[in-house]
Design an enzyme around this catalytic site. Structure first.
Site, PDB file in Angstrom:
ATOM      1  CG  ASP A 237      57.284  33.009  37.245  1.00  0.00           C
ATOM      2  OD1 ASP A 237      56.470  32.515  38.050  1.00  0.00           O
ATOM      3  OD2 ASP A 237      57.553  32.491  36.144  1.00  0.00           O
TER       4      ASP A 237
ATOM      5  CD  GLU B 172      39.865  32.317  35.017  1.00  0.00           C
ATOM      6  OE1 GLU B 172      40.490  32.815  35.975  1.00  0.00           O
ATOM      7  OE2 GLU B 172      40.382  32.079  33.910  1.00  0.00           O
TER       8      GLU B 172
ATOM      9  CE  LYS C 259      58.056  29.045  37.137  1.00  0.00           C
ATOM     10  NZ  LYS C 259      57.398  29.937  36.192  1.00  0.00           N
TER      11      LYS C 259
ATOM     12  CE  LYS D 276      48.899  29.910  33.446  1.00  0.00           C
ATOM     13  NZ  LYS D 276      47.450  29.900  33.737  1.00  0.00           N
TER      14      LYS D 276
ATOM     15  CG  ASP E   4      43.856  29.499  36.629  1.00  0.00           C
ATOM     16  OD1 ASP E   4      44.854  30.238  36.789  1.00  0.00           O
ATOM     17  OD2 ASP E   4      42.720  29.948  36.421  1.00  0.00           O
TER      18      ASP E   4
ATOM     19  CG  PHE F 152      54.629  33.263  32.712  1.00  0.00           C
ATOM     20  CD1 PHE F 152      53.375  33.039  33.235  1.00  0.00           C
ATOM     21  CD2 PHE F 152      55.461  32.176  32.504  1.00  0.00           C
ATOM     22  CE1 PHE F 152      52.948  31.764  33.553  1.00  0.00           C
ATOM     23  CE2 PHE F 152      55.048  30.890  32.805  1.00  0.00           C
ATOM     24  CZ  PHE F 152      53.786  30.687  33.334  1.00  0.00           C
ATOM     25  N   GLY F 153      54.046  36.403  34.600  1.00  0.00           N
ATOM     26  CA  GLY F 153      53.126  36.670  35.704  1.00  0.00           C
ATOM     27  C   GLY F 153      53.841  37.201  36.933  1.00  0.00           C
TER      28      GLY F 153
ATOM     29  CG  HIS G 260      53.446  26.446  41.645  1.00  0.00           C
ATOM     30  ND1 HIS G 260      54.630  27.181  41.599  1.00  0.00           N
ATOM     31  CD2 HIS G 260      52.605  27.061  40.808  1.00  0.00           C
ATOM     32  CE1 HIS G 260      54.479  28.194  40.769  1.00  0.00           C
ATOM     33  NE2 HIS G 260      53.250  28.144  40.279  1.00  0.00           N
ATOM     34  NE  ARG G 261      52.266  26.647  35.171  1.00  0.00           N
ATOM     35  CZ  ARG G 261      52.629  27.876  35.607  1.00  0.00           C
ATOM     36  NH1 ARG G 261      53.894  28.224  35.671  1.00  0.00           N
ATOM     37  NH2 ARG G 261      51.714  28.751  35.942  1.00  0.00           N
TER      38      ARG G 261
END
Length: 182
Positions: free
Chosen positions: A132, A25, A152, A3, A54, A129-130, A157-158
């Site tokens: 993806d 969280e 990307k 991130k 997030d 990551f995550g 969205h990020r």
């Protein structure tokens, strides 16, 4: 760290420092709720302008689950497990949403970005990551993990959320130019 790299690349006009602090969280599927609470808590602890980020993965056939709970789901069943779960529903549509919560002592302002897509039949790609490796954005054949970061960051969205945040901060030129990412 993924991130941070993406944020730094997208917000290249700003100097971003990553600071790790313990934040409670809330357990919510809605990313907007999670970042709002995290930004408030981070500001209470640090007492300086900051932003938190997030992201959620919302699978249509699962009524939007896992949303902001994607990380624990991936940690539990893996990306291949997510693909198998979606197999049983017969439809693969999903969307990804990132929210950025900016806190400066006057409250929290949230910026979001959303991109539609689908869950791949199997994980593909080594970048990112995550989740993806399992998300294929609309209009593309590759997962985010198969794309170079520049591609990307052009469509994600990020990137949408960070561009909205960056535009807001650029309009506030008198504000400080260094931010903490949590």
């Amino acid at each position: 760290m993924g991130k941070y790299k993406e944020a730094s690349s997208i917000l290249s006009d700003f100097r971003i420092r990553m600071k790790t602090i313990e934040l409670r969280e809330i357990q919510s599927v809605q990313v907007r709720e999670v970042v709002s609470e995290k930004a408030k808590e981070a500001y209470r602890k640090l007492r300086r302008p900051l932003f938190v980020e997030d992201t959620g993965l919302y699978i249509d056939a699962m009524n939007g689950f896992p949303g902001a709970l994607a990380k624990p789901l991936i940690e539990s069943v893996g990306t291949a497990g997510v693909c198998r779960m979606v197999d049983s529903f017969g439809r693969r549509s999903a969307y990804a949403e990132t929210c950025i919560g900016y806190a400066d002592g006057r409250g929290v302002k949230v910026f979001s970005g959303k991109v539609g897509g689908r869950i791949a039949g199997r994980p593909r790609g080594d970048n990112g990551f995550g989740w993806d490796p399992v998300f294929v954005p609309d209009g593309h054949a590759q997962t985010f993990a198969q794309m170079p970061m520049t591609e990307k960051n052009r469509i994600s969205h990020r990137a949408m959320a960070f561009r909205a945040f960056g535009a807001y901060m650029s309009r506030r030129r008198s504000a400080i130019r260094e931010y903490d990412l949590h």
